[in-house]
Scaffold this motif. Structure first.
Motif, PDB file in Angstrom:
ATOM      1  N   VAL A   7     -86.318  30.679  17.907  1.00 25.25           N
ATOM      2  CA  VAL A   7     -85.625  29.504  17.379  1.00 25.25           C
ATOM      3  C   VAL A   7     -84.717  29.896  16.213  1.00 25.25           C
ATOM      4  O   VAL A   7     -83.573  29.439  16.098  1.00 25.25           O
ATOM      5  N   ARG A   8     -85.246  30.788  15.336  1.00 27.25           N
ATOM      6  CA  ARG A   8     -84.444  31.204  14.185  1.00 27.25           C
ATOM      7  C   ARG A   8     -83.242  32.027  14.630  1.00 27.25           C
ATOM      8  O   ARG A   8     -82.146  31.887  14.081  1.00 27.25           O
ATOM      9  N   ARG A   9     -83.406  32.896  15.620  1.00 21.68           N
ATOM     10  CA  ARG A   9     -82.267  33.670  16.109  1.00 21.68           C
ATOM     11  C   ARG A   9     -81.211  32.757  16.730  1.00 21.68           C
ATOM     12  O   ARG A   9     -80.016  32.950  16.528  1.00 21.68           O
ATOM     13  N   THR A  10     -81.674  31.768  17.470  1.00 24.09           N
ATOM     14  CA  THR A  10     -80.726  30.819  18.071  1.00 24.09           C
ATOM     15  C   THR A  10     -79.971  30.049  17.002  1.00 24.09           C
ATOM     16  O   THR A  10     -78.759  29.823  17.107  1.00 24.09           O
ATOM     17  N   TRP A  11     -80.678  29.650  15.942  1.00 24.39           N
ATOM     18  CA  TRP A  11     -80.024  28.895  14.874  1.00 24.39           C
ATOM     19  C   TRP A  11     -78.995  29.756  14.148  1.00 24.39           C
ATOM     20  O   TRP A  11     -77.912  29.282  13.810  1.00 24.39           O
ATOM     21  N   ARG A  12     -79.344  31.027  13.917  1.00 25.33           N
ATOM     22  CA  ARG A  12     -78.391  31.919  13.258  1.00 25.33           C
ATOM     23  C   ARG A  12     -77.134  32.110  14.106  1.00 25.33           C
ATOM     24  O   ARG A  12     -76.038  32.273  13.583  1.00 25.33           O
ATOM     25  N   THR A  13     -77.283  32.070  15.410  1.00 22.84           N
ATOM     26  CA  THR A  13     -76.132  32.250  16.292  1.00 22.84           C
ATOM     27  C   THR A  13     -75.278  30.993  16.367  1.00 22.84           C
ATOM     28  O   THR A  13     -74.035  31.060  16.364  1.00 22.84           O
ATOM     29  N   LEU A  14     -75.911  29.835  16.418  1.00 22.15           N
ATOM     30  CA  LEU A  14     -75.183  28.588  16.644  1.00 22.15           C
ATOM     31  C   LEU A  14     -74.794  27.855  15.367  1.00 22.15           C
ATOM     32  O   LEU A  14     -73.969  26.936  15.426  1.00 22.15           O
ATOM     33  N   SER A  15     -75.387  28.213  14.223  1.00 23.30           N
ATOM     34  CA  SER A  15     -75.111  27.467  12.996  1.00 23.30           C
ATOM     35  C   SER A  15     -73.635  27.494  12.587  1.00 23.30           C
ATOM     36  O   SER A  15     -73.105  26.461  12.143  1.00 23.30           O
ATOM     37  N   PRO A  16     -72.906  28.619  12.720  1.00 17.84           N
ATOM     38  CA  PRO A  16     -71.476  28.555  12.360  1.00 17.84           C
ATOM     39  C   PRO A  16     -70.695  27.542  13.197  1.00 17.84           C
ATOM     40  O   PRO A  16     -69.807  26.850  12.683  1.00 17.84           O
ATOM     41  N   TYR A  17     -71.047  27.450  14.490  1.00 20.17           N
ATOM     42  CA  TYR A  17     -70.366  26.482  15.338  1.00 20.17           C
ATOM     43  C   TYR A  17     -70.755  25.052  14.965  1.00 20.17           C
ATOM     44  O   TYR A  17     -69.942  24.127  15.097  1.00 20.17           O
ATOM     45  N   ALA A  18     -71.967  24.859  14.504  1.00 18.36           N
ATOM     46  CA  ALA A  18     -72.376  23.522  14.083  1.00 18.36           C
ATOM     47  C   ALA A  18     -71.616  23.070  12.841  1.00 18.36           C
ATOM     48  O   ALA A  18     -71.307  21.883  12.688  1.00 18.36           O
ATOM     49  N   TYR A  19     -71.304  24.024  11.951  1.00 13.61           N
ATOM     50  CA  TYR A  19     -70.581  23.668  10.735  1.00 13.61           C
ATOM     51  C   TYR A  19     -69.140  23.244  11.026  1.00 13.61           C
ATOM     52  O   TYR A  19     -68.593  22.372  10.351  1.00 13.61           O
ATOM     53  N   ILE A  20     -68.499  23.881  12.013  1.00  8.18           N
ATOM     54  CA  ILE A  20     -67.104  23.556  12.309  1.00  8.18           C
ATOM     55  C   ILE A  20     -66.977  22.512  13.415  1.00  8.18           C
ATOM     56  O   ILE A  20     -65.860  22.087  13.739  1.00  8.18           O
ATOM     57  N   ALA A  21     -68.097  22.094  13.993  1.00  9.15           N
ATOM     58  CA  ALA A  21     -68.042  21.108  15.082  1.00  9.15           C
ATOM     59  C   ALA A  21     -67.428  19.775  14.663  1.00  9.15           C
ATOM     60  O   ALA A  21     -66.672  19.183  15.444  1.00  9.15           O
ATOM     61  N   PRO A  22     -67.706  19.230  13.443  1.00  2.00           N
ATOM     62  CA  PRO A  22     -67.079  17.948  13.086  1.00  2.00           C
ATOM     63  C   PRO A  22     -65.552  17.992  13.106  1.00  2.00           C
ATOM     64  O   PRO A  22     -64.911  17.043  13.561  1.00  2.00           O
ATOM     65  N   PHE A  23     -64.976  19.101  12.637  1.00  2.00           N
ATOM     66  CA  PHE A  23     -63.514  19.189  12.645  1.00  2.00           C
ATOM     67  C   PHE A  23     -62.968  19.150  14.070  1.00  2.00           C
ATOM     68  O   PHE A  23     -62.047  18.392  14.375  1.00  2.00           O
ATOM     69  N   PHE A  24     -63.542  19.976  14.945  1.00  3.51           N
ATOM     70  CA  PHE A  24     -63.034  20.037  16.310  1.00  3.51           C
ATOM     71  C   PHE A  24     -63.316  18.740  17.065  1.00  3.51           C
ATOM     72  O   PHE A  24     -62.560  18.356  17.959  1.00  3.51           O
ATOM     73  N   THR A  25     -64.396  18.047  16.709  1.00  2.84           N
ATOM     74  CA  THR A  25     -64.659  16.749  17.334  1.00  2.84           C
ATOM     75  C   THR A  25     -63.589  15.734  16.957  1.00  2.84           C
ATOM     76  O   THR A  25     -63.049  15.011  17.809  1.00  2.84           O
ATOM     77  N   LEU A  26     -63.259  15.677  15.672  1.00  2.03           N
ATOM     78  CA  LEU A  26     -62.212  14.756  15.224  1.00  2.03           C
ATOM     79  C   LEU A  26     -60.847  15.153  15.785  1.00  2.03           C
ATOM     80  O   LEU A  26     -60.038  14.300  16.160  1.00  2.03           O
TER      81      LEU A  26
END
Length: 322
Positions: A25-44
């Motif tokens: 779970v921690r490895r998955t979070w480390r991989t996906l967390s950067p995309y989660a941070y920029i997801a609001p911009f790309f969604t808008l």
């Protein structure tokens, strides 16, 4: 009797021992967390930027009227053919080019000169910098209405000053060249200070040792400006040219409010592409044709930006080859 438990620190792992495993779970979070941070911009961006752009391209292929927007009739490239066959489109394109040149070239030259003066130690520099941003912060509606009064034919201040030096009154709203100069003046007044501060920021990033060495060699301020300031500002100048080109292509508020006419004057003498788009969509209710005009403007901006980038790249290659 009170007993105090002393916590013993865990002994360090012996040398050569394998590192503790990180959970999946921690490895998955480390991989996906950067995309989660920029997801609001790309969604808008997808909701308010990409989707309207693609939907406009879709609408441009149909006959859509504002009164019956739910009824769509397939036209293919018919809207584009109608736009290119309209003489007023070519008039608006020509007006956009001339007003863009009349407003962009003096604006950037004046901004460069003001930034060069403010780069030296002057009294009240902070006040001057703030004052230069006031036109940019002013509402385009308020600025245009004031300039429309200044350029009035019978009671305008500009014609009054021209009369003092012996010139006859100029009809700033009916003449082709005069009206384009008047609209360009509004753009120059609003954006010169903004570009000057951008140039000033670029000048302050140039190392001061270059100017000191030039002074030791006896170079004048003009030579320092030509041989040090301008080469150091080339990326900034390219940025302002591109942004000003895009702004000139999308010019809308100033010509609309200058006389309050969608046609840009009696003979369309200062109607820009933005005003032509608005007239077709909300004046004549041809939403499909307005969407086609919007895409023509988008492609035109891409071509102009590409030409500017190509010219800048060729200049950099020539300098690198010297």
């Amino acid at each position: 009797m009170t007993l105090t438990a002393t916590a013993k620190a865990a002994p360090p792992p012996p040398p050569g021992a394998p590192a503790p495993r990180v959970s999946a779970v921690r490895r998955t979070w480390r991989t996906l967390s950067p995309y989660a941070y920029i997801a609001p911009f790309f969604t808008l961006f997808a909701a308010f930027g990409l989707f309207p752009l693609l939907y406009t391209a879709y609408v441009s292929l149909y006959r859509v009227e504002l009164q019956t927007s739910s009824t769509m009739e397939w036209r293919g490239l018919g809207n584009y053919t109608a736009v290119f066959g309209d003489e007023f489109f070519w008039t608006a394109l020509r007006n956009t080019f001339t007003i863009g040149v009349l407003s962009t070239v003096p604006q950037l030259m004046m901004a460069l000169g003001l930034a060069h003066l403010l780069n030296y130690k002057l009294r009240g520099r902070t006040f001057i910098r703030t004052a230069m941003l006031l036109p940019y912060a002013t509402s385009v509606a308020a600025a245009t209405l004031v300039f429309a009064q200044l350029f009035g034919r019978d009671f305008g201040l500009v014609n009054y000053v021209l009369g003092l030096v012996g010139f006859s009154p100029v009809d700033w709203q009916s003449g082709t060249v005069a009206s384009q100069i008047a609209v360009s003046t509004i753009v120059i007044w609003r954006w010169t200070g903004y570009n000057a501060l951008i140039y000033l920021a670029g000048m302050q990033s140039i190392p001061g040792e270059l100017y000191e060495a030039a002074e030791v060699d006896g170079a004048s301020r003009w030579r320092q400006f030509v041989h040090i300031t301008l080469p150091g500002l080339r990326p900034t100048i390219l940025f302002t040219v591109v942004v000003s080109t895009i702004g000139a292509t999308q010019l809308f508020g100033e010509p609309l409010l200058f006389e309050g006419s969608l046609s840009g004057g009696i003979s369309h003498q200062y109607q820009t592409l933005g005003l032509y788009l608005y007239e077709q969509g909300w004046g004549f209710f041809h939403l499909g044709r307005a969407a086609a005009i919007a895409w023509v403007m988008f492609l035109l901006i891409l071509v102009l930006v590409g030409v500017n980038a190509l010219i800048a790249r060729r200049r950099s290659r020539k300098e690198a080859a010297r």
